[in-house]
Design an enzyme around this catalytic site. Structure first.
Site, short mmCIF file in Angstrom:
data_model
loop_
_atom_site.label_atom_id
_atom_site.label_comp_id
_atom_site.label_asym_id
_atom_site.label_seq_id
_atom_site.Cartn_x
_atom_site.Cartn_y
_atom_site.Cartn_z
N ASN A 7 0.87 -1.18 0.00
CA ASN A 7 0.00 0.00 0.00
C ASN A 7 0.90 1.23 0.00
O ASN A 7 1.48 1.57 1.03
CB ASN A 7 -0.91 -0.02 1.23
CG ASN A 7 -1.84 1.19 1.29
OD1 ASN A 7 -1.77 2.09 0.47
ND2 ASN A 7 -2.71 1.22 2.29
N ARG A 90 -2.85 -1.96 -3.28
CA ARG A 90 -4.01 -1.13 -3.03
C ARG A 90 -3.93 0.08 -3.97
O ARG A 90 -2.95 0.82 -4.00
CB ARG A 90 -4.02 -0.65 -1.58
CG ARG A 90 -5.21 0.24 -1.23
CD ARG A 90 -4.77 1.60 -0.78
NE ARG A 90 -5.89 2.43 -0.36
CZ ARG A 90 -5.74 3.60 0.25
NH1 ARG A 90 -4.54 4.06 0.52
NH2 ARG A 90 -6.80 4.32 0.58
N HIS A 179 -12.90 3.73 0.59
CA HIS A 179 -12.90 2.71 1.66
C HIS A 179 -13.63 1.44 1.22
O HIS A 179 -14.09 0.66 2.05
CB HIS A 179 -13.55 3.24 2.96
CG HIS A 179 -12.79 4.33 3.62
ND1 HIS A 179 -13.42 5.42 4.20
CD2 HIS A 179 -11.46 4.53 3.79
CE1 HIS A 179 -12.51 6.24 4.71
NE2 HIS A 179 -11.31 5.72 4.48
N ARG A 240 -10.56 16.92 7.00
CA ARG A 240 -11.41 17.22 5.84
C ARG A 240 -12.74 17.79 6.31
O ARG A 240 -13.31 17.34 7.29
CB ARG A 240 -11.65 15.95 5.02
CG ARG A 240 -10.41 15.35 4.41
CD ARG A 240 -10.74 14.09 3.63
NE ARG A 240 -9.54 13.37 3.23
CZ ARG A 240 -9.38 12.06 3.33
NH1 ARG A 240 -10.36 11.31 3.81
NH2 ARG A 240 -8.25 11.49 2.94
N GLU A 383 -8.23 -4.63 5.63
CA GLU A 383 -8.13 -4.36 4.19
C GLU A 383 -6.99 -5.16 3.56
O GLU A 383 -7.11 -5.62 2.41
CB GLU A 383 -7.92 -2.87 3.97
CG GLU A 383 -9.14 -2.03 4.36
CD GLU A 383 -8.83 -0.55 4.45
OE1 GLU A 383 -9.14 0.16 3.48
OE2 GLU A 383 -8.30 -0.11 5.48
#
Length: 395
Positions: A7, A90, A179, A240, A383
């Site tokens: 990743n 990923r 996600h 964010r 993940e």
């Protein structure tokens, strides 16, 4: 079968090596400050740590150090690189062209580059990791697992924006969601916990962390999700802004003379609970500050909980009969108080959590009361395992 999962971020690289015969993590590691002074690799094998501190000018050098660490005589877990059967990567954005995990070929690379316009920090970094693996492991197959893929089942009425349709036709501007690998894993795991076929499951998946998103799952597939064209839309997050009136953007640009780069930085890196609280983007720091009387930290936490409530309730109405609400991610798995705050008020719908059962972190736990109309779970996401499983299936 041994599968390496990679990743890549713009200056970092996380990795895990799996033995897929029993889905065991043989080793995991993190490379930081790639292309920056002070590059560092830390590899963990059980309780043991192995550290390499050496400048790494690019991802090719970083991947080479990963391979050196994996095969290190004293600290590695494989004798040579030929033991690696495949590499799973990923990738953040696959747009509309990639709707599931895929073996990487030229067409996949072309799509990744095309949709880099929507993920300029992530897709190029993901490509660098891939190219480094192709260079150093030329005979090993690579698989791409996309954050956006799980959400490609959303219907048009949920992924289109209320702007002129030509912008979708000409520029592919729409909601993509993120996600997806986590929401997919949580959906599969929840189906197992309920003893149901995934195709018959309706649920709400809440991936809550520094970046947060909520996903409505209908018939085992993504039906709607809170993140949009980019990961900026939706919940208030660590840094964010989440949802806001679009006129705020033009107002700030006019009043402060911000250009597009500056306003993008404001909304992505200077907003969220950090911007509101002035304390931190880490929810543990916010909880400590709120408990010590910091009013802005308290407001930031309430904003986060209220936005999550709105999405959960709205998605329940969209999906119809919901069988489970699941919390995952760093906050979802570990913040007992945030789960309580989010679920407070759902009693009127017959959904109740048990405070004693809720006193858990990680793992897989039922936290709702026996008489709750909808089961509420905490489930640790994975993940990397999802990427490894998809890689094994495809190769």
């Amino acid at each position: 079968m041994k599968i390496l999962v990679i990743n890549c971020g713009s200056s970092s690289l996380k990795y895990q090596l799996f033995d897929m015969d029993n889905e065991e993590v043989l080793v995991k590691g993190l490379v930081e400050r790639i292309g920056i002074d002070g590059s560092r690799l830390k590899q963990e094998k059980g309780e043991d740590e192995f550290i390499i501190e050496e400048d790494m000018k690019d991802h090719t050098q970083a991947v080479k150090h990963v391979f050196d660490a994996l095969t290190d005589e004293d600290n590695g877990v494989i004798s040579n690189l030929s033991e690696i059967d495949a590499v799973g990567h990923r990738f953040v954005h696959g747009g509309e062209k990639i709707t599931s995990s895929v073996l990487i070929d030229d067409e996949v690379k072309k799509a990744v580059k095309e949709y880099s316009k929507f993920a300029p920090l992530h897709n190029p970094a993901n490509m660098m990791g891939l190219e480094a693996c192709e260079k150093l492991l030329p005979n090993v197959k690579n698989v791409a697992v996309f954050d956006t893929a799980f959400h490609q089942s959303m219907p048009e009425e949920n992924f289109l924006y209320g702007i002129d349709y030509k912008y979708y036709e000409e520029q592919s501007i729409r909601k993509y969601g993120f996600h997806g690998t986590s929401h997919d894993f949580i959906t599969q795991k929840t189906a197992e916990l309920l003893g149901k076929d995934q195709s018959e499951l309706n649920m709400i998946s809440c991936h809550l962390g520094n970046g947060s998103s909520i996903c409505a799952v209908k018939d085992g597939r993504s039906y709607d999700t809170s993140m949009g064209l980019t990961p900026l839309e939706g919940l208030v997050m660590g840094t964010r802004s989440g949802d806001l009136d679009p006129a705020v953007v033009t107002f700030l640009m006019d009043e402060y003379g911000y250009d597009t780069k500056k306003i993008d930085n404001v909304l992505n890196k200077e907003s969220g609970v950090l911007g509101v609280s002035g304390v931190s983007s880490d929810f543990r720091d916010l909880e400590d500050a709120a408990n010590n009387g910091n009013k802005r930290a308290e407001i930031a936490l309430k904003m986060f909980a209220n936005r999550a409530k709105r999405y959960i309730a709205g998605y329940m109405a969209e999906v119809g009969k919901v069988e489970a609400i699941v919390f995952t991610g760093g906050i979802g798995e570990n913040s007992i108080t945030m789960r309580e705050d989010i679920m407070n008020g759902f009693e009127q719908f017959g959904i109740k959590i048990d405070s004693e059962k809720n006193n858990v972190r990680g793992g897989a736990h039922l936290i709702s009361t026996d008489d709750s109309r909808v089961k509420v779970f905490v489930v640790a996401t994975n993940e990397e395992l999802m990427i490894a499983r998809d890689t094994k299936r495809l190769v």
